[in-house]
Scaffold this active site. Structure first.
Site, PDB file in Angstrom:
ATOM      1  N   TRP A 172       1.029  -1.719  -0.234  1.00  0.00           N
ATOM      2  CA  TRP A 172      -0.055   0.593   0.146  1.00  0.00           C
ATOM      3  C   TRP A 172       0.460   1.416  -0.276  1.00  0.00           C
ATOM      4  O   TRP A 172       1.769   1.094   0.842  1.00  0.00           O
ATOM      5  CB  TRP A 172      -0.810  -0.325   1.459  1.00  0.00           C
ATOM      6  CG  TRP A 172      -1.934   1.145   1.278  1.00  0.00           C
ATOM      7  CD1 TRP A 172      -2.602   1.901   0.219  1.00  0.00           C
ATOM      8  CD2 TRP A 172      -2.404   1.601   2.626  1.00  0.00           C
ATOM      9  NE1 TRP A 172      -3.487   1.913   1.169  1.00  0.00           N
ATOM     10  CE2 TRP A 172      -3.429   2.353   1.950  1.00  0.00           C
ATOM     11  CE3 TRP A 172      -1.094   1.512   3.709  1.00  0.00           C
ATOM     12  CZ2 TRP A 172      -3.150   3.831   3.299  1.00  0.00           C
ATOM     13  CZ3 TRP A 172      -2.247   2.889   4.538  1.00  0.00           C
ATOM     14  CH2 TRP A 172      -3.029   3.594   5.014  1.00  0.00           C
ATOM     15  N   ASP A 253      -0.314  -5.676   9.459  1.00  0.00           N
ATOM     16  CA  ASP A 253      -1.102  -3.896   9.166  1.00  0.00           C
ATOM     17  C   ASP A 253      -2.633  -4.918   8.653  1.00  0.00           C
ATOM     18  O   ASP A 253      -2.697  -5.772   8.035  1.00  0.00           O
ATOM     19  CB  ASP A 253      -1.047  -3.178   7.819  1.00  0.00           C
ATOM     20  CG  ASP A 253      -1.259  -2.578   7.932  1.00  0.00           C
ATOM     21  OD1 ASP A 253      -3.106  -2.150   8.062  1.00  0.00           O
ATOM     22  OD2 ASP A 253      -2.019  -1.469   6.564  1.00  0.00           O
ATOM     23  N   LYS A 289     -13.162  -0.438   6.593  1.00  0.00           N
ATOM     24  CA  LYS A 289     -14.158  -1.108   5.884  1.00  0.00           C
ATOM     25  C   LYS A 289     -15.143  -2.007   6.187  1.00  0.00           C
ATOM     26  O   LYS A 289     -16.055  -2.878   5.743  1.00  0.00           O
ATOM     27  CB  LYS A 289     -12.814  -2.369   4.918  1.00  0.00           C
ATOM     28  CG  LYS A 289     -12.103  -1.840   3.418  1.00  0.00           C
ATOM     29  CD  LYS A 289     -11.332  -0.608   4.030  1.00  0.00           C
ATOM     30  CE  LYS A 289      -9.950  -0.385   4.345  1.00  0.00           C
ATOM     31  NZ  LYS A 289      -9.025   0.362   4.491  1.00  0.00           N
TER      32      LYS A 289
END
Ligand code: PLA
Length: 444
Positions: A172, A253, A289
């Site tokens: 990311w 993460d 999310k």
């Protein structure tokens, strides 16, 4: 054209006494009037235009496109089959309860809402995890995944100065920004193998082995972004072996727990496997999310360590870092998470909505694969799309091909070839397949 500033004459009245050391109230203030003509040159002429963000900038470009065909597959944000943003029913229910009970808006403690911190650690490790009973986890509420990673990075910069963080290649994009802005050095470990469109497991292991002992290894807990390729449970075991051997510190993460497979437990299994081996580790969590709380900025940074004493000290230092950065975190999202997790019927409802979201994404993944396979006259094997996990598909399209997707087909995506399947509907799969086939075969 002359600016307003250049035409206006500025009059400043300066108290001359203020320019000199004060000797107390006996000094008679003397005033000075000066006339200065402001000039066209800003103090900030040397500030250059920043490039658009590679992910969030795509949404800006999408907004500016007036084509009815346009499709935003850039940022990872869940949409309904009608391509509308989705607020979970369970979130609306929790908010209604919160409104009815008239909760306060006073500052939270620096470490955040206690009920949230408890719930988030339990969701991560499992409520009966001995680490929780032993108090070996320090949890501090953060500004979603990004802010929690940032706080973790600030801690590393202060307490492990000069220690390098190894990040996957690719990762990311914001991981690099976060580490750079925190003054933490980083390098990459191999992760993606373009020939197999799969995991370069031996390259990954070799790079982790070759890193200086005691490095920090940043790992995606599940649904690796951007590739959608995760190690198997067995491979996680080998990764943990090497990390242990080398006394590295894993930093997970976890931005997609429950959203990747539909199960909170499955998606946390990598972290739990490492914890069960007794490793110390950091974990950043996000509720953007899995609860659709993108704009509420709710997440946490956790440190799992060898004793409750160390955990308490780390927590105190994380608070010390947070205080001058943003003082204390926002309350609304924290209450939503705490209320949903704390109420068995809301919790069940959350789990079924999570399965619904994960299921819709799996459905469009299958449908995109079907459409590509039927449109492609050259018979390329597109089955790698089915093997990928989570909200993204890493298509293998290069920058020119991705540009063609946008310029010719109005399909907005990141330039690394990533598409967010969460922004795709079944109805648009054929159109997308045509765009991908055209870009793949007709653009080099
Ligand atoms: N970590 C990973 C691996 C992510 O993919 C994201 C979000 C985050 C952390 C942070 O999300 P948060 O701060 O909202 O909790 N990645 C998104 C959005 C979905 C983004 O880039 O900000 C993406 O499109 O990649």
């Amino acid at each position: 054209m002359a600016s307003m500033a250049s035409r206006a004459a500025a009059v400043t009245i300066t108290n001359a006494a203020l320019d000199k050391p004060s000797h107390g109230s006996s000094v008679e203030p003397t005033s000075r009037i000066s006339m200065a003509v402001a000039v066209d040159v800003s103090k900030f002429e040397s500030v250059t235009m920043a490039p658009p963000d590679p992910i969030l900038g795509v949404s800006e470009a999408f907004k500016a496109d007036s084509s009815p065909l346009k499709l935003n597959l850039g940022v990872g944000a869940y949409r309904t089959e009608e391509l509308q943003p989705y607020v979970l029913d369970v979130v609306k229910k929790a908010e209604k309860l919160m409104l009815e009970s008239g909760e306060f808006k006073e500052y939270l403690p620096i470490e955040g809402l206690a009920a949230f911190n408890k719930a988030t650690a339990e969701l991560l490790l499992g409520a009966d995890n001995p680490v929780i009973k032993q108090g070996r986890i320090a949890t501090v509420q953060g500004l979603s995944g990004t802010g929690s990673l940032r706080l973790g990075a600030a801690f590393i910069q202060r307490y492990l100065p000069g220690v390098k963080v190894l990040i996957s290649s690719p990762t990311w994009g914001n991981h690099k920004n976060i580490l750079n802005d925190s003054g933490v050095p980083w390098s990459e470990y191999r992760y993606f193998d373009p020939t197999t469109v799969g995991l370069d497991f031996s390259g990954m292991i070799e790079d982790i082995k070759n890193a200086t002992d005691g490095s920090i290894i940043l790992l995606h807990g599940c649904a690796h972004n951007p590739t959608g390729i995760d190690p198997t449970a067995e491979q996680w075991g080998t990764i943990a072996d090497v990390i242990e051997e080398k006394s590295h510190l894993p930093f997970f993460d976890v931005a997609y727990q429950g959203f990747a497979s539909g199960s909170l437990d499955n998606d946390a299994s990598s972290v739990r496997q490492f914890v069960a081996r007794g490793l110390e580790l950091f974990v950043a969590q996000s509720y953007s999310k899995n609860l659709g709380l993108y704009a509420e900025r709710i997440g946490a940074i956790n440190a799992v360590v060898s004793s409750s004493d160390v955990a308490n000290r780390i927590k105190s230092q994380l608070k010390r870092l947070a205080r001058p950065m943003y003082s204390n975190p926002p309350v609304h999202g924290a209450r939503i998470v705490a209320n949903v997790v704390g109420d068995p019927s809301l919790f069940d409802e959350w789990r079924s909505e999570m399965q619904l979201m994960a299921g819709r994404i799996k459905g469009v993944r299958q449908s995109l694969y079907d459409a590509l396979s039927s449109v492609d006259e050259n018979g390329k094997d597109w089955s790698f799309i089915l093997k990928q996990i989570g909200m993204f598909s890493f298509t293998g399209l290069n920058k020119n091909q991705s540009d063609n997707m946008t310029d010719k087909w109005h399909v907005y995506m990141t330039k690394d070839g990533r598409i967010s399947l969460a922004g795709l509907s079944l109805a648009k799969c054929e159109y997308l397949a045509d765009a991908i086939i055209d870009s793949y075969y007709n653009v080099k």
